[in-house]
Design an enzyme around this catalytic site. Sequence first.
Site, PDB file in Angstrom:
ATOM      1  N   GLY A  26      -9.244  53.924 -22.320  1.00 36.52           N
ATOM      2  CA  GLY A  26      -8.449  54.658 -21.766  1.00 36.52           C
ATOM      3  C   GLY A  26      -7.785  54.523 -20.755  1.00 36.52           C
ATOM      4  O   GLY A  26      -7.960  52.934 -20.063  1.00 36.52           O
ATOM      5  N   HIS A 108     -17.034  60.452 -13.672  1.00 37.15           N
ATOM      6  CA  HIS A 108     -17.534  61.794 -12.741  1.00 37.15           C
ATOM      7  C   HIS A 108     -18.155  62.472 -13.152  1.00 37.15           C
ATOM      8  O   HIS A 108     -19.295  62.148 -14.129  1.00 37.15           O
ATOM      9  CB  HIS A 108     -15.650  62.602 -13.058  1.00 37.15           C
ATOM     10  N   ASP A 191     -14.622  67.272  -6.221  1.00 36.55           N
ATOM     11  CA  ASP A 191     -13.012  66.802  -6.998  1.00 36.55           C
ATOM     12  C   ASP A 191     -12.419  67.721  -7.869  1.00 36.55           C
ATOM     13  O   ASP A 191     -11.201  67.698  -7.502  1.00 36.55           O
ATOM     14  CB  ASP A 191     -13.687  65.605  -8.354  1.00 36.55           C
ATOM     15  N   SER A 252      12.451  63.550  11.036  1.00 42.78           N
ATOM     16  CA  SER A 252      13.562  63.752  11.762  1.00 42.78           C
ATOM     17  C   SER A 252      12.687  64.478  12.700  1.00 42.78           C
ATOM     18  O   SER A 252      11.682  65.769  12.437  1.00 42.78           O
ATOM     19  CB  SER A 252      14.449  64.487  12.186  1.00 42.78           C
TER      20      SER A 252
HETATM   21  P1  NAD Z   1      -8.070  59.105 -21.136  1.00 45.11           P
HETATM   22  O1  NAD Z   1      -8.389  60.121 -21.482  1.00 45.11           O
HETATM   23  O2  NAD Z   1      -7.390  57.927 -20.463  1.00 45.11           O
HETATM   24  O3  NAD Z   1      -9.412  58.183 -22.031  1.00 45.11           O
HETATM   25  C1  NAD Z   1     -10.230  58.600 -22.998  1.00 45.11           C
HETATM   26  C2  NAD Z   1     -10.679  57.016 -23.571  1.00 45.11           C
HETATM   27  O4  NAD Z   1     -11.540  57.919 -24.535  1.00 45.11           O
HETATM   28  C3  NAD Z   1      -9.475  57.440 -24.586  1.00 45.11           C
HETATM   29  O5  NAD Z   1      -9.316  56.098 -25.104  1.00 45.11           O
HETATM   30  C4  NAD Z   1      -9.827  58.122 -26.005  1.00 45.11           C
HETATM   31  O6  NAD Z   1      -9.098  57.679 -26.958  1.00 45.11           O
HETATM   32  C5  NAD Z   1     -11.217  58.221 -25.799  1.00 45.11           C
HETATM   33  N1  NAD Z   1     -11.597  59.180 -26.726  1.00 45.11           N
HETATM   34  C6  NAD Z   1     -11.720  60.692 -26.363  1.00 45.11           C
HETATM   35  N2  NAD Z   1     -12.806  60.932 -27.294  1.00 45.11           N
HETATM   36  C7  NAD Z   1     -13.442  60.033 -28.265  1.00 45.11           C
HETATM   37  C8  NAD Z   1     -14.245  60.137 -28.559  1.00 45.11           C
HETATM   38  N3  NAD Z   1     -14.951  61.277 -29.546  1.00 45.11           N
HETATM   39  N4  NAD Z   1     -14.990  58.353 -29.241  1.00 45.11           N
HETATM   40  C9  NAD Z   1     -14.797  57.765 -28.526  1.00 45.11           C
HETATM   41  N5  NAD Z   1     -13.043  57.162 -27.689  1.00 45.11           N
HETATM   42  C10 NAD Z   1     -12.721  58.767 -27.901  1.00 45.11           C
HETATM   43  O7  NAD Z   1      -9.559  59.251 -19.967  1.00 45.11           O
HETATM   44  P2  NAD Z   1      -9.695  58.579 -18.107  1.00 45.11           P
HETATM   45  O8  NAD Z   1      -8.360  59.560 -17.351  1.00 45.11           O
HETATM   46  O9  NAD Z   1      -9.541  57.375 -18.239  1.00 45.11           O
HETATM   47  O10 NAD Z   1     -11.228  59.178 -18.086  1.00 45.11           O
HETATM   48  C11 NAD Z   1     -12.142  58.826 -18.237  1.00 45.11           C
HETATM   49  C12 NAD Z   1     -13.843  58.980 -17.201  1.00 45.11           C
HETATM   50  O11 NAD Z   1     -12.556  59.110 -15.632  1.00 45.11           O
HETATM   51  C13 NAD Z   1     -13.044  60.741 -16.674  1.00 45.11           C
HETATM   52  O12 NAD Z   1     -15.125  60.926 -16.702  1.00 45.11           O
HETATM   53  C14 NAD Z   1     -12.652  61.502 -16.019  1.00 45.11           C
HETATM   54  O13 NAD Z   1     -13.236  62.103 -15.089  1.00 45.11           O
HETATM   55  C15 NAD Z   1     -13.649  59.829 -14.540  1.00 45.11           C
HETATM   56  N6  NAD Z   1     -11.994  59.454 -13.600  1.00 45.11           N
HETATM   57  C16 NAD Z   1     -11.069  59.511 -14.060  1.00 45.11           C
HETATM   58  C17 NAD Z   1      -9.414  59.495 -13.290  1.00 45.11           C
HETATM   59  C18 NAD Z   1      -7.530  58.998 -13.542  1.00 45.11           C
HETATM   60  O14 NAD Z   1      -7.208  59.055 -12.611  1.00 45.11           O
HETATM   61  N7  NAD Z   1      -7.527  59.376 -14.614  1.00 45.11           N
HETATM   62  C19 NAD Z   1     -10.021  58.874 -11.716  1.00 45.11           C
HETATM   63  C20 NAD Z   1     -10.867  59.279 -11.904  1.00 45.11           C
HETATM   64  C21 NAD Z   1     -12.142  58.859 -12.821  1.00 45.11           C
END
Ligand code: NAD
Length: 339
Positions: A26, A108, A191, A252
């Site tokens: 993702g 996270h 966070d 301003s």
């Molecule tokens: P996202 O929702 O963008 O992506 C998650 C991915 O996991 C998707 O591709 C989804 O299809 C896949 N997925 C879901 N269920 C699944 C399963 N059962 N098996 C396999 N794949 C599965 O998530 P993200 O925002 O990239 O977040 C991922 C991690 O990064 C989290 O821990 C989040 O807290 C952390 N994080 C996110 C951000 C942000 O801004 N997006 C910033 C810092 C940290």
Amino acid sequence: MANMFYEKDCDLGKLDGKKIAIIGYGSQGHAHALNLKESGCDVCVGLRAGSKNWAAAEKAGLQVKTVAEAAKWGDIVMILVNDEVQAEVYKKEIASNLEAGNTLMFAHGFNIHYKQIVPPKDVDVVMIAPKGPGHTVRSTYVNGKGVPCLIAVEQNPTGKAYDVGLAYAAGIGGARGGVMETTFDDETETDLFGEQAVLCGGVVELMKMGFETLVEAGYAPENAYFECIHEMKLIIDLINKGGVAMMNYSISDTAEYGEYVSGPRILPYDETKKNMKAVLTDIQNGKFAGKWIAENKNGRTFFNSSRAILAKHPMETVGAELRRNMLWGDDTDPDTASN
Ligand code: NAD
Ligand code: MG
């Protein structure tokens, strides 16, 4: 003061010979996988069989395996699926594929902090948490820069957790921006607090109420959108670049005077602080996490209805109409970001 690390403190060579499995493709997953690959690392993406991302990851030149296969293959396993499904994915597909000396990684701390995932004692547990959306992690890397990261180490049986974590941060470009040392506990609590009290909860409520106040007073919703929502980004960009002083320099003196006299009327000091502290307490004592875990187990009724109500709010519908004519795609826009 927190410890800060930069590229000079990170040795990408610590990832030599290590296989890195990125679970999920993702927002963060695609950025970590592609950045690490372009930094010369041996990367594979772990996905569900039949996932629509499978073809996308392969098209981007990455090798793809099922989650279980990737976890088995990897010496380093970075879990980048949604926080609320991590515990289940971990239990079913990752736990049995971890070997002593592996590094289990997170972006996270939620699942470790609230003990939804309890890794075996013989694996390192490390967090590299970029302080920005995944699409920005990718676009800044491509432009030779990087999104700052946090590093935290929860378990370090090999004694090499920091070396590997810092090398990983360098590999995704984060060390170019700086890597701040923290703990899983602090990262999770700060966070959650930041997003609830200020960034998402606070800001959305503030913009919504500002928009409604103008519309209810008879002003055009388009006008209300520009004043209370559209301009938020311009203001935040200035603060981001040079602090509140740069924002105040740019606006301003009338706006700055209004900031001093009306800001505290909108957010009364004692009451707002009291409410913020209550939100923080619920995060610290696990009450918020418990509610969120239960919400996911019970079909997300409140979450889904809140999302549906917001989608119908005029600030969203009017905004969508206005944005159609504003060509302002940038690196925070997943549809126009280079990935
Ligand atoms: P996202 O929702 O963008 O992506 C998650 C991915 O996991 C998707 O591709 C989804 O299809 C896949 N997925 C879901 N269920 C699944 C399963 N059962 N098996 C396999 N794949 C599965 O998530 P993200 O925002 O990239 O977040 C991922 C991690 O990064 C989290 O821990 C989040 O807290 C952390 N994080 C996110 C951000 C942000 O801004 N997006 C910033 C810092 C940290
Ligand atoms: Mg393994």
